[in-house]
Motif scaffolding. Structure first.
Motif, mmCIF file in Angstrom:
data_model
loop_
_atom_site.group_PDB
_atom_site.id
_atom_site.type_symbol
_atom_site.label_atom_id
_atom_site.label_comp_id
_atom_site.label_asym_id
_atom_site.label_seq_id
_atom_site.Cartn_x
_atom_site.Cartn_y
_atom_site.Cartn_z
ATOM 1 N N ALA A 214 0.831 -1.196 0.000
ATOM 2 C CA ALA A 214 0.000 0.000 0.000
ATOM 3 C C ALA A 214 0.870 1.253 0.000
ATOM 4 C CB ALA A 214 -0.910 -0.014 1.223
ATOM 5 N N ASN A 215 0.653 2.102 -0.995
ATOM 6 C CA ASN A 215 1.363 3.380 -1.076
ATOM 7 C C ASN A 215 0.449 4.461 -0.537
ATOM 8 O OD1 ASN A 215 3.845 2.826 -3.060
ATOM 9 N ND2 ASN A 215 2.075 1.601 -3.656
ATOM 10 N N VAL A 216 0.968 5.264 0.384
ATOM 11 C CA VAL A 216 0.085 6.256 1.004
ATOM 12 C C VAL A 216 0.814 7.573 1.243
ATOM 13 C CG1 VAL A 216 0.542 5.181 3.262
ATOM 14 C CG2 VAL A 216 -1.394 6.716 3.030
ATOM 15 N N SER A 217 0.062 8.643 0.997
ATOM 16 C CA SER A 217 0.590 9.976 1.295
ATOM 17 C C SER A 217 -0.580 10.829 1.761
ATOM 18 C CB SER A 217 1.212 10.598 0.038
ATOM 19 O OG SER A 217 0.230 10.741 -0.967
ATOM 20 N N ILE A 218 -0.259 11.983 2.331
ATOM 21 C CA ILE A 218 -1.331 12.927 2.663
ATOM 22 C C ILE A 218 -0.959 14.288 2.079
ATOM 23 C CG2 ILE A 218 -2.002 11.694 4.756
ATOM 24 C CD1 ILE A 218 -0.571 13.808 6.411
ATOM 25 N N ARG A 219 -1.974 15.123 1.911
ATOM 26 C CA ARG A 219 -1.727 16.473 1.393
ATOM 27 C C ARG A 219 -2.786 17.393 1.977
ATOM 28 N NH1 ARG A 219 -3.533 15.491 -4.928
ATOM 29 N NH2 ARG A 219 -5.662 14.787 -4.527
ATOM 30 N N PRO A 220 -2.478 18.692 2.023
ATOM 31 C CA PRO A 220 -3.482 19.613 2.564
ATOM 32 C C PRO A 220 -4.749 19.519 1.722
ATOM 33 C CG PRO A 220 -1.368 20.727 2.286
ATOM 34 C CD PRO A 220 -1.235 19.374 1.652
ATOM 35 N N MET A 221 -5.900 19.491 2.382
ATOM 36 C CA MET A 221 -7.187 19.413 1.692
ATOM 37 C C MET A 221 -7.256 20.509 0.636
ATOM 38 S SD MET A 221 -9.781 17.498 1.789
ATOM 39 C CE MET A 221 -10.159 16.702 3.338
ATOM 40 N N GLY A 222 -7.642 20.141 -0.578
ATOM 41 C CA GLY A 222 -7.765 21.128 -1.650
ATOM 42 C C GLY A 222 -6.534 21.219 -2.525
ATOM 43 N N SER A 223 -5.397 20.674 -2.065
ATOM 44 C CA SER A 223 -4.175 20.718 -2.874
ATOM 45 C C SER A 223 -4.301 19.767 -4.055
ATOM 46 C CB SER A 223 -2.984 20.305 -2.001
ATOM 47 O OG SER A 223 -1.925 19.848 -2.807
ATOM 48 N N ASP A 224 -3.663 20.097 -5.185
ATOM 49 C CA ASP A 224 -3.723 19.146 -6.283
ATOM 50 C C ASP A 224 -2.355 18.550 -6.625
ATOM 51 O OD1 ASP A 224 -2.687 21.359 -7.414
ATOM 52 O OD2 ASP A 224 -4.306 21.671 -8.885
ATOM 53 N N THR A 225 -1.391 18.743 -5.752
ATOM 54 C CA THR A 225 -0.134 18.002 -5.925
ATOM 55 C C THR A 225 -0.057 16.926 -4.855
ATOM 56 O OG1 THR A 225 0.947 19.654 -4.549
ATOM 57 C CG2 THR A 225 1.189 19.914 -6.924
ATOM 58 N N PHE A 226 0.633 15.841 -5.181
ATOM 59 C CA PHE A 226 0.707 14.737 -4.234
ATOM 60 C C PHE A 226 1.788 14.967 -3.190
ATOM 61 C CE2 PHE A 226 -1.002 12.053 -7.869
ATOM 62 C CZ PHE A 226 -2.263 11.986 -7.319
ATOM 63 N N GLY A 227 1.550 14.465 -1.996
ATOM 64 C CA GLY A 227 2.571 14.485 -0.959
ATOM 65 C C GLY A 227 3.553 13.330 -1.162
ATOM 66 N N THR A 228 4.626 13.331 -0.370
ATOM 67 C CA THR A 228 5.594 12.231 -0.432
ATOM 68 C C THR A 228 4.968 10.974 0.146
ATOM 69 O OG1 THR A 228 7.366 13.808 -0.129
ATOM 70 C CG2 THR A 228 7.890 11.491 0.276
ATOM 71 N N ARG A 229 5.164 9.843 -0.550
ATOM 72 C CA ARG A 229 4.480 8.628 -0.101
ATOM 73 C C ARG A 229 5.417 7.661 0.584
ATOM 74 N NH1 ARG A 229 5.467 6.982 -5.777
ATOM 75 N NH2 ARG A 229 6.112 4.798 -5.782
ATOM 76 N N THR A 230 4.829 6.803 1.399
ATOM 77 C CA THR A 230 5.551 5.648 1.914
ATOM 78 C C THR A 230 4.840 4.411 1.363
ATOM 79 O OG1 THR A 230 4.197 5.635 3.918
ATOM 80 C CG2 THR A 230 6.308 6.777 4.034
ATOM 81 N N GLU A 231 5.577 3.314 1.331
ATOM 82 C CA GLU A 231 5.004 2.064 0.835
ATOM 83 C C GLU A 231 4.998 1.081 2.004
ATOM 84 O OE1 GLU A 231 6.758 0.760 -2.792
ATOM 85 O OE2 GLU A 231 5.881 -1.245 -2.673
ATOM 86 N N VAL A 232 3.823 0.536 2.316
ATOM 87 C CA VAL A 232 3.702 -0.363 3.467
ATOM 88 C C VAL A 232 3.499 -1.797 2.985
ATOM 89 C CG1 VAL A 232 2.573 -0.719 5.688
ATOM 90 C CG2 VAL A 232 2.574 1.552 4.656
ATOM 91 N N LYS A 233 4.254 -2.698 3.563
ATOM 92 C CA LYS A 233 4.198 -4.118 3.191
ATOM 93 C C LYS A 233 3.852 -4.975 4.406
ATOM 94 C CE LYS A 233 7.872 -3.739 -0.318
ATOM 95 N NZ LYS A 233 7.296 -4.254 -1.559
ATOM 96 N N ASN A 234 3.696 -6.283 4.143
ATOM 97 C CA ASN A 234 3.524 -7.288 5.222
ATOM 98 C C ASN A 234 2.142 -7.392 5.829
ATOM 99 O OD1 ASN A 234 6.144 -8.075 5.125
ATOM 100 N ND2 ASN A 234 6.789 -6.837 6.876
#
Ligand code: ADP
Ligand code: MG
Ligand code: ZN
Length: 494
Positions: A204-224
Motif C-alpha cells: 500500500a502506497n500512502v501519502s497525505i496532502r493539505p485538503m484542496g491541494s492538487d499536488t501529491f505528498g511524499t508517499r511511503t510504501e507499506v508491506k507485510n
C-alpha cells in the motif's frame, strides 16, 4: 489543518495454473515438501531456458479485460535485477514498460464518511512476472542472527501484479478496492486468492496532502499485511503517523515500511528503490509477444458474469433482498451452488422457492460450514442433496424442524436426504391413528393444562401440542397435531 489521504495499491495475485510461469514444475507449491517442485529453470541454474506459460498470459489478459483495460498488440518480458537470497537467478523476469494490460478501472463502494457512493478507481497496469522462493527465518533465541532456510517450490510460480492509480481516498476505500479485486479474480477463476496463504498480497502506497491541494505528498510504501483488516489498520496508522510528522514540522521520507501486526505499528525497513536501481532490460531468453486481436476477443467473450452483475441479476430475477443477493454472490462457488440448487427444485419456482433455498443456504448450511471452516465448494451436501431435502418438505414428508435434523445428519454422513429419513424413521407422521394415541397420552398426563384450557386459557392447547410433538419425537405433522389436540379437548368439555 485538514488533510486528504491518497492511496494507491499494488496487488500481487498468484495465478492458479497447473505449472509454473517458465517451466513445467507443478505450481501448487504449498502442497509439497520443501524443495521438491524444482528444476534447472526455477532453480536458476546457468544455461536453463524459460518457456512462457500460455495459460498465465491468458489469465492476466482476462483480468485486464475484466478491469476494462486495453491489451496492447505487442508486449514483452524484462529482467529486473536485484540480489536477494530468495531470488534464485539474481533477477526476476517481469514486465517493465509494456505490461499485458493498461489503463482500466475497478468500480468500488466508496467511503460513505467522505460522502462517496460508487467510485471508479483507475487501474494503471496489470503485468505478469514470476514469484520468488520462500525464506523462513529461525532466530537463535539468544538474540543472535539465527539462520534461514529457503524453499524453492514457490520460485517461478506465476504472479500477476495489478497496480492502481492513486485514486483511493481513505483506508476504507483501500479495503473496498481489495474486496472488489479479490472477488473479481476469484470469479474469473484465475486465482484461489487466499490472503492467509499469501496468494493475494498487497503493498500500500500512502501519502497525505493539505485538503484542496492538487499536488501529491511524499508517499511511503507499506508491506507485510496479510488480511483486508490489517491493510486497513496499517493505512490508518500510517496516515496518522505522517500527519504527526508534518505537524511537528518534519517531512515524510519516501521509504518502504513494514506492518508489525503484534504491535500494530509500521516500521522503517529500507529507503525507496527506484526503477533505475533494477537495471531493467528486455529478457533475451524469451521472444516478445504479438497479441492477436482474435485471441483478445475470444477471451473477452468468454469472461464469466462477475459478482456485481450477478448480484443485480439475483435481485431482479429472483426478487431477493439486497442482503441475500450480496451474501449469495460473496463467492462464485456460493452463487453457483444457489443457482444449481434452485434449478433442481423442479416442483417449485418463483420468489418463494428462491427465498427458501437462500434461507437454507445462509442459515443452517452456512452455520455448519462456518463451524468447520469449510468452503461451500467442499460441502458434504451437494446442491442436488439440498434440493431433494426441500422436495421432502414440499411433499409433506418432513416438517421444517425435522428437515433441520435431516440436514445435520446429511452433513455429518454425506448421505442422501431420503436415505437418512428411511434409516432414522424421521418421516413426519400424518397418520391420525398414531397422533391420536399421542394426544390421548398428553391429555391424560397433563390434567392441569386441560383444566386451564377448559377455564378459557386457549394457550394451554399449544402447550399440549408441544407435548404431542415431544411424544412423537417431533414427527407429528404440526398443524394436524394442534387440530387433534383441540378436538380432544373439545371432547373433554362435553
Ligand atoms: P513504484 O512503487 O514501482 O515506484 P509507481 O510509481 O508505479 O511505483 O507507484 C506505485 C503505486 O503507488 C501505484 O499504485 C500508485 O498509484 C501509488 N502512488 C504513486 N504516487 C503516490 C502518492 N503520492 N501517494 C500515494 N500513492 C501513490
Ligand atoms: Mg511499489
Ligand atoms: Zn521448475
Amino acid at each position: 489543518m485538514q488533510y486528504e489521504t491518497v492511496i494507491g495499491l499494488e496487488v500481487h495475485v498468484q495465478l492458479d495454473t497447473r505449472s509454473k510461469m517458465f517451466c513445467g514444475c507443478p505450481a501448487d507449491y504449498q502442497a509439497a515438501e520443501p524443495n521438491t517442485r524444482t528444476c534447472p529453470v526455477c532453480l536458476g541454474l546457468p544455461g536453463a531456458l524459460p518457456v512462457i506459460n500460455r495459460r498465465a498470459v491468458e489469465y492476466t489478459m482476462m483480468t485486464g479485460l475484466a478491469l476494462h483495460c486495453s491489451i496492447p498488440k505487442f508486449t514483452k518480458f524484462d529482467r529486473k535485477n536485484y540480489p536477494y537470497p530468495d531470488l534464485m537467478k539474481g533477477y526476476q523476469i517481469s514486465q517493465y514498460d509494456l505490461p499485458l494490460a493498461l489503463d482500466g478501472y475497478l468500480e468500488i463502494d466508496g467511503d460513505a464518511n467522505l460522502g462517496h457512493s460508487q467510485r471508479r478507481i483507475g487501474v494503471e497496469r496489470v503485468h505478469l512476472e514470476e514469484d520468488v522462493a520462500k525464506m523462513q527465518h529461525f532466530p537463535d533465541g539468544d538474540g543472535g542472527d539465527g539462520y534461514s532456510l529457503v524453499d524453492v517450490n514457490r520460485s517461478g510460480v506465476p504472479l500477476m501484479e495489478v497496480v492502481s492509480k492513486p485514486d483511493l481516498r481513505s483506508p476504507e476505500e483501500a479495503r473496498q478496492y481489495l474486496v472488489s479485486l479479490h472477488s473479481l479474480v476469484q470469479y474469473l477463476g484465475v486465482s484461489t486468492a487466499n490472503m492467509q496463504d499469501g496468494n493475494f498480497r498487497c503493498d500500500a502506497n500512502v501519502s497525505i496532502r493539505p485538503m484542496g491541494s492538487d499536488t501529491f505528498g511524499t508517499r511511503t510504501e507499506v508491506k507485510n499485511m496479510n488480511s483486508f483488516h490489517s491493510v486497513f489498520q496499517a493505512l490508518e496508522y500510517e496516515v496518522e503517523r505522517q500527519r504527526r510528522v508534518i505537524e511537528d514540522g518534519g517531512q515524510v521520507v519516501q521509504e518502504t515500511r513494514g506492518w508489525v501486526q503484534e504491535r500494530e505499528v509500521t516500521v522503517s525497513q529500507r529507503s525507496k528503490e527506484y526503477a533505475h536501481d533494477y537495471r531493467y532490460f528486455p529478457e533475451p531468453d524469451l521472444p516478445p509477444l504479438n497479441i492477436g486481436r482474435q485471441w483478445v476477443s475470444e477471451l473477452q467473450a468468454a469472461l464469466p458474469e462477475l459478482a456485481p452483475a450477478r448480484k443485480a441479476r439475483f435481485q431482479t430475477d429472483y426478487i431477493l433482498s439486497e442482503y441475500d443477493a450480496d451474501q449469495l454472490t460473496g463467492s462464485r462457488a456460493t452463487a453457483d451452488y444457489f443457482e444449481t440448487t434452485l434449478s433442481l427444485r423442479s416442483s417449485a419456482s418463483g420468489p418463494d422457492a428462491a427465498k427458501e433455498v437462500a434461507n437454507w443456504m445462509l442459515g443452517d448450511l452456512s452455520r455448519l460450514l462456518n463451524r468447520d471452516h469449510r468452503d461451500i465448494a467442499d460441502s458434504p451436501i451437494s446442491p442436488a442433496g439440498l434440493a431433494e431435502l426441500l422436495g421432502l418438505i414440499a411433499d409433506g414428508t418432513l416438517s421444517t424442524s425435522l428437515a433441520k435434523t435431516v440436514l445435520e445428519e446429511m452433513y455429518a454422513t454425506g448421505r442422501d436426504a431420503s436415505a437418512v429419513v428411511d434409516e432414522k424413521g424421521l418421516a413426519q407422521i400424518s397418520d391420525t391413528g398414531a397422533i391420536e394415541a399421542a394426544v390421548a397420552e398428553a391429555i391424560a398426563a397433563n390434567p392441569k393444562a386441560v383444566a386451564d384450557y377448559l377455564a378459557g386459557k386457549e394457550t394451554a392447547a399449544r402447550f399440549l401440542m408441544g407435548q404431542v410433538m415431544r411424544i412423537t419425537k417431533g414427527q407429528a405433522q404440526p398443524e394436524l397435531a394442534l387440530r387433534m389436540v383441540q378436538e380432544g379437548l373439545a371432547a373433554q368439555q362435553s
